[in-house]
Design a protein around this motif. Structure first.
Motif, PDB file in Angstrom:
ATOM      1  N   LEU A 243       2.015   1.691  -3.602  1.00  0.00           N
ATOM      2  CA  LEU A 243       1.035   2.449  -4.276  1.00  0.00           C
ATOM      3  C   LEU A 243       0.970   3.492  -4.190  1.00  0.00           C
ATOM      4  O   LEU A 243       0.771   4.429  -4.954  1.00  0.00           O
ATOM      5  CB  LEU A 243      -0.203   1.477  -4.086  1.00  0.00           C
ATOM      6  N   GLN A 244       1.161   4.147  -2.977  1.00  0.00           N
ATOM      7  CA  GLN A 244       0.860   5.612  -2.605  1.00  0.00           C
ATOM      8  C   GLN A 244       2.104   6.223  -3.123  1.00  0.00           C
ATOM      9  O   GLN A 244       1.834   7.412  -3.871  1.00  0.00           O
ATOM     10  CB  GLN A 244       0.979   5.666  -1.141  1.00  0.00           C
ATOM     11  N   GLU A 245       3.204   5.700  -3.028  1.00  0.00           N
ATOM     12  CA  GLU A 245       4.355   6.624  -3.710  1.00  0.00           C
ATOM     13  C   GLU A 245       4.275   6.707  -5.139  1.00  0.00           C
ATOM     14  O   GLU A 245       4.685   7.614  -5.889  1.00  0.00           O
ATOM     15  CB  GLU A 245       5.693   5.878  -3.130  1.00  0.00           C
TER      16      GLU A 245
ATOM     17  N   ASP B 281       0.896  -1.430   0.092  1.00  0.00           N
ATOM     18  CA  ASP B 281      -0.050  -0.173   0.099  1.00  0.00           C
ATOM     19  C   ASP B 281       1.009   1.311  -0.092  1.00  0.00           C
ATOM     20  O   ASP B 281       0.428   2.263  -0.674  1.00  0.00           O
ATOM     21  CB  ASP B 281      -0.839  -0.144   1.153  1.00  0.00           C
ATOM     22  N   ARG B 282       1.952   1.140   0.546  1.00  0.00           N
ATOM     23  CA  ARG B 282       2.966   2.319   0.779  1.00  0.00           C
ATOM     24  C   ARG B 282       3.631   2.370  -0.675  1.00  0.00           C
ATOM     25  O   ARG B 282       3.680   3.461  -1.035  1.00  0.00           O
ATOM     26  CB  ARG B 282       4.048   1.905   1.674  1.00  0.00           C
TER      27      ARG B 282
ATOM     28  N   SER C 266      -3.061   8.952 -11.045  1.00  0.00           N
ATOM     29  CA  SER C 266      -4.296   8.108 -10.796  1.00  0.00           C
ATOM     30  C   SER C 266      -3.955   7.103 -11.823  1.00  0.00           C
ATOM     31  O   SER C 266      -3.599   7.133 -13.054  1.00  0.00           O
ATOM     32  CB  SER C 266      -5.455   8.629 -10.820  1.00  0.00           C
TER      33      SER C 266
ATOM     34  N   THR D 162       1.565   6.285  -6.900  1.00  0.00           N
ATOM     35  CA  THR D 162       0.484   7.473  -7.339  1.00  0.00           C
ATOM     36  C   THR D 162       0.831   8.844  -7.289  1.00  0.00           C
ATOM     37  O   THR D 162       0.547   9.580  -8.158  1.00  0.00           O
ATOM     38  CB  THR D 162      -0.744   7.189  -6.530  1.00  0.00           C
ATOM     39  N   LYS D 163       1.730   9.193  -6.462  1.00  0.00           N
ATOM     40  CA  LYS D 163       2.556  10.594  -6.400  1.00  0.00           C
ATOM     41  C   LYS D 163       3.295  10.795  -7.569  1.00  0.00           C
ATOM     42  O   LYS D 163       3.170  11.925  -8.152  1.00  0.00           O
ATOM     43  CB  LYS D 163       3.222  10.566  -5.012  1.00  0.00           C
TER      44      LYS D 163
END
Length: 252
Positions: free
Chosen positions: A116-118, A113-114, A125, A120-121
């Motif tokens: 994925l967050q990075e 999940d981390r 999207s 997406t940054k």
């Protein structure tokens, strides 16, 4: 007294304007790269850009005449330490192997999940789906594909997708015939060499260029189903093939 601009100066300005438009047109695909690294770099350039020391490179790398794979272990990327990062360098006819594909393998207990967050940054999207054309699949005994092979990916809890610009937005319309013919040519002059896109025909050109993306990225969170299933895959084959085909057309 105002001075008249020379023809050379005007040409230079127009060239910059055209290059700027071309760069902007490809920005979406070119941005889908490995952090701090650009597609098309040589291995030495990748090492410098990614901060990879010679002693960090795995010793069992596969190096060949037209392609090589270099691996790095325990490399932190997208906020988590990867077990390994594999860089695929391919020579598509220029005589130089250049970065085309990257596979990042995370441990099964990585915080995806981390990751994925990075991602997406960095990439924005994800998109809901993607059609990818694999040049290494659906091959008959002669070494050529029986038909244009494609694989469709769909977004899910286990997979997220990013896609660059469609090829048909990048190919110059006034040179489309030249690109279509060259894309079907053999990559190398050696007997048995494949074309840039196996199985591609004139009739399939519109479909291919509409769906093929300059670059693609997949986030896969599948460790609970398959050991080693936490991965990130980056592929810019279309981008690199386009660059080589553009070079060949410019030299005709």
């Amino acid at each position: 007294m105002k001075k008249l601009w020379s023809a050379a100066a005007v040409f230079a300005i127009l060239a910059v304007m055209v290059l700027g438009a071309y760069t902007e047109n490809r920005a979406d695909g070119s941005a889908l790269n490995f952090p701090n690294v650009e597609w098309g770099m040589t291995w030495e350039e990748v090492m410098t850009a990614a901060g990879i020391a010679e002693e960090d490179v795995l010793g069992d790398n596969a190096q060949g005449r037209f392609s090589s794979r270099y691996g790095v272990a325990e490399y932190e990327v997208f906020g988590q330490k990867a077990d390994s990062v594999l860089f695929d360098m391919i020579d598509l006819g220029s005589g130089t192997q250049r970065l085309t594909i990257v596979m990042i393998n995370y441990p099964d207990d990585a915080d995806m999940d981390r990751v994925l967050q990075e991602m997406t940054k960095s990439y924005g999207s994800p998109v809901p789906e993607l059609i990818n054309y694999d040049i290494f699949s659906s091959i008959d005994s002669s070494g050529e594909a029986k038909s244009l092979y494609s694989k469709q990916y769909a977004e899910s809890e286990k997979m997220k997708i990013w896609a660059g610009s469609p090829l048909n937005e990048v190919v110059p319309k006034e040179q489309e015939q030249a690109y279509m013919k060259t894309w079907q040519e053999k990559i190398y002059s050696q007997e048995g060499s494949s074309s840039f896109q196996r199985g591609l025909t004139d009739d399939q050109w519109d479909e291919f260029t509409k769906n093929a993306r300059m670059a693609m990225v997949l986030w896969m969170n599948e460790a609970d189903e398959n050991k080693g299933g936490n991965r990130v895959y980056l592929n810019a084959y279309i981008d690199q093939a386009f660059d080589e085909i553009t070079r060949r057309i410019s030299e005709q």
